[in-house]
Scaffold this active site. Structure first.
Site, short mmCIF file in Angstrom:
data_model
loop_
_atom_site.label_atom_id
_atom_site.label_comp_id
_atom_site.label_asym_id
_atom_site.label_seq_id
_atom_site.Cartn_x
_atom_site.Cartn_y
_atom_site.Cartn_z
N HIS A 1 58.44 47.32 44.07
CA HIS A 1 57.25 47.03 42.89
C HIS A 1 57.40 48.02 41.93
CE1 HIS A 1 55.62 44.13 45.99
NE2 HIS A 1 54.91 43.80 45.03
N LYS B 1 52.04 50.97 41.73
CA LYS B 1 51.46 50.39 42.85
C LYS B 1 51.06 51.62 44.03
CE LYS B 1 52.18 46.86 46.25
NZ LYS B 1 50.56 46.22 46.27
P1 NAD Z 1 45.50 47.56 37.92
O1 NAD Z 1 45.28 49.06 38.16
O2 NAD Z 1 46.17 47.30 36.53
O3 NAD Z 1 44.09 46.90 37.76
C1 NAD Z 1 42.85 47.20 38.29
C2 NAD Z 1 41.79 47.09 37.66
O4 NAD Z 1 40.70 47.38 38.35
C3 NAD Z 1 41.88 48.51 36.79
O5 NAD Z 1 41.60 47.96 35.44
C4 NAD Z 1 40.71 49.19 37.03
O6 NAD Z 1 39.66 49.95 36.02
C5 NAD Z 1 39.71 48.29 37.92
N1 NAD Z 1 38.62 48.66 38.85
C6 NAD Z 1 38.71 49.72 39.47
N2 NAD Z 1 37.62 49.92 40.21
C7 NAD Z 1 36.76 49.12 39.56
C8 NAD Z 1 35.39 48.64 40.02
N3 NAD Z 1 34.53 49.34 40.90
N4 NAD Z 1 34.62 47.57 39.31
C9 NAD Z 1 35.44 46.77 38.35
N5 NAD Z 1 36.95 47.16 38.17
C10 NAD Z 1 37.51 48.22 38.65
O7 NAD Z 1 46.29 46.82 39.01
P2 NAD Z 1 46.72 45.52 39.09
O8 NAD Z 1 48.44 45.80 39.03
O9 NAD Z 1 46.12 44.71 38.36
O10 NAD Z 1 46.52 45.14 40.86
C11 NAD Z 1 45.18 45.12 41.47
C12 NAD Z 1 45.28 44.80 42.60
O11 NAD Z 1 45.80 43.32 42.84
C13 NAD Z 1 46.14 45.75 43.43
O12 NAD Z 1 45.66 45.87 44.83
C14 NAD Z 1 47.32 44.95 43.64
O13 NAD Z 1 48.25 45.28 44.79
C15 NAD Z 1 46.94 43.39 43.60
N6 NAD Z 1 47.65 42.29 43.57
C16 NAD Z 1 47.69 41.22 44.25
C17 NAD Z 1 48.48 40.23 44.14
C18 NAD Z 1 48.27 39.05 45.12
O14 NAD Z 1 48.96 38.05 44.91
N7 NAD Z 1 47.44 39.15 45.92
C19 NAD Z 1 49.44 40.05 42.87
C20 NAD Z 1 49.38 41.20 42.15
C21 NAD Z 1 48.58 42.21 42.43
#
Ligand code: NAD
Length: 271
Positions: free
Chosen positions: A155, A159
């Site tokens: 990844h 991450k």
């Molecule tokens: P990212 O860091 O780009 O985005 C996360 C966002 O959440 C950020 O903008 C952050 O400011 C925001 N955030 C943090 N605390 C918050 C709060 N209290 N209230 C509102 N917003 C808040 O990360 P990403 O790459 O978008 O990934 C996010 C999550 O999704 C990770 O856990 C990742 O592993 C997961 N993910 C899951 C899948 C899936 O298919 N299940 C796919 C991709 C990513």
């Protein structure tokens, strides 16, 4: 029309979700949340996602928009998801949880609250990965205890959890098929004089580099040959499409805990 709010609106997944909701018939973005204190609070969610103004302002408090949505799609961080879960349970809202890296206690809480609210909770929302889960059941049944099983994943450098939730789920699927307990047989990385490998072990290795969106390989290696089942994500849109599909699927559901296998109807297919 399904009214969808997203949290983590300015994140990598959040911005992709806004774009995909715009392209999905029957789905409407009616709320967008981000963490307090960042500059995009008050900005238009569509502008932040680069799809043009949508008339949905990004707020920093989920409770302030409870009247506006039916289902919350949450791809943030574990501690934020844990709080949002309690808010949605109290307000009787459905949830699609994409966040990975939840602790055991947080996961137990998801399971408990799913008794009173509908939740889709999946470590990976891509159709290809969920097809892979099915193929792993079949491969594990065919090879049984005759092969060594290793899972590797790669990844992007941002991450925060490892191994990925998807890799762990792959391990759980294979272990369950082989009547093994993953917590007893998993080996996370190897270093030094490790000794010979024992057959029941399921090994995990992790790469974090550059902007790799997500790659997973499960290797079934025996004497003289090996089978590798690999999935590679080319963009985040496949995760977002699966999450929005899950949000629409939840529309008429009662309480319960579901995953993408339920949403895609894969549980009816016999391995
Ligand atoms: P990212 O860091 O780009 O985005 C996360 C966002 O959440 C950020 O903008 C952050 O400011 C925001 N955030 C943090 N605390 C918050 C709060 N209290 N209230 C509102 N917003 C808040 O990360 P990403 O790459 O978008 O990934 C996010 C999550 O999704 C990770 O856990 C990742 O592993 C997961 N993910 C899951 C899948 C899936 O298919 N299940 C796919 C991709 C990513």
């Amino acid at each position: 029309m399904s009214k969808i709010a997203i949290t983590g609106a300015a994140g990598r997944m959040g911005r992709t979700l806004i774009e995909i909701i715009q392209q999905t018939p029957g789905a409407e973005l009616t709320g967008a949340v981000e963490r307090p204190g960042i500059s995009i609070i008050g900005a238009d969610a569509g502008e932040v996602a680069g799809v043009g103004a949508l008339g949905v302002k990004i707020v920093d408090n989920l409770e302030s928009i409870l009247a506006d949505f039916d289902v919350l799609v949450d791809f943030t961080i574990a501690d934020a998801t844990a709080v949002n879960l309690e808010v949605c349970a109290t307000a009787n809202k459905a949830m699609v949880i994409g966040t990975t890296g939840l602790s055991e206690a947080q996961t137990a809480r998801v399971r408990a609250l799913a008794q009173k609210m509908p939740i889709v909770f999946a470590p990976n929302y891509s159709v290809g990965v969920n097809a892979t889960f099915k193929l792993l059941e079949i491969a594990a049944q065919i090879f049984g205890d005759d092969v060594d099983i290793e899972i590797s994943e790669a990844h992007h450098r941002h991450k925060v959890d490892a191994p990925s939730g998807t890799a762990l789920k792959m391990g759980e699927i294979v272990a369950a098929e082989l009547d093994r307990d993953l917590s007893e047989v998993a080996v996370y990385g190897r270093e030094g004089i490790t000794g010979e490998r024992s057959r029941e072990t399921i090994g995990f290795s992790t790469v974090r580099a550059g902007d790799i969106i997500g790659e997973h390989t499960v290797m079934f290696a025996g004497a003289g040959e090996r089978l590798e089942i690999t999935h590679r994500a080319h963009s985040r849109s496949n995760f977002a499409q699966g999450a929005v599909r899950s949000a629409l699927w939840l529309e008429d559901r009662q309480a319960g805990l579901f995953d993408m296998q339920d949403v895609l109807g894969l549980k009816a297919i016999k391995a």
